[in-house]
Design a protein around this motif. Sequence first.
Motif: not given
Length: 69
Positions: A14-23
């Motif tokens: 989710l972080k890698w594809v840009g859906v979530a900026p942080t863990g």
Amino acid sequence: MTQVENTIKLDQFLKWVGVAPTGGQAKLLIQDGEVLVNGVVETRRGRKLVTGDRVTVGKEDFIVKLDSY
């Protein structure tokens, strides 16, 4: 027949594809039941994804594509 495949954890994806900026934000999306993997709600942030898995968040679909080494 055993085949070794590359994997990525759901929260990392989710972080890698840009859906979530942080863990932390990825964790909240997952815990709130807002993430589907292959059409099923997934609440485990450590769920290992492999190439071909489909991740859905809201109206966005992502197909996992990991390179083999």
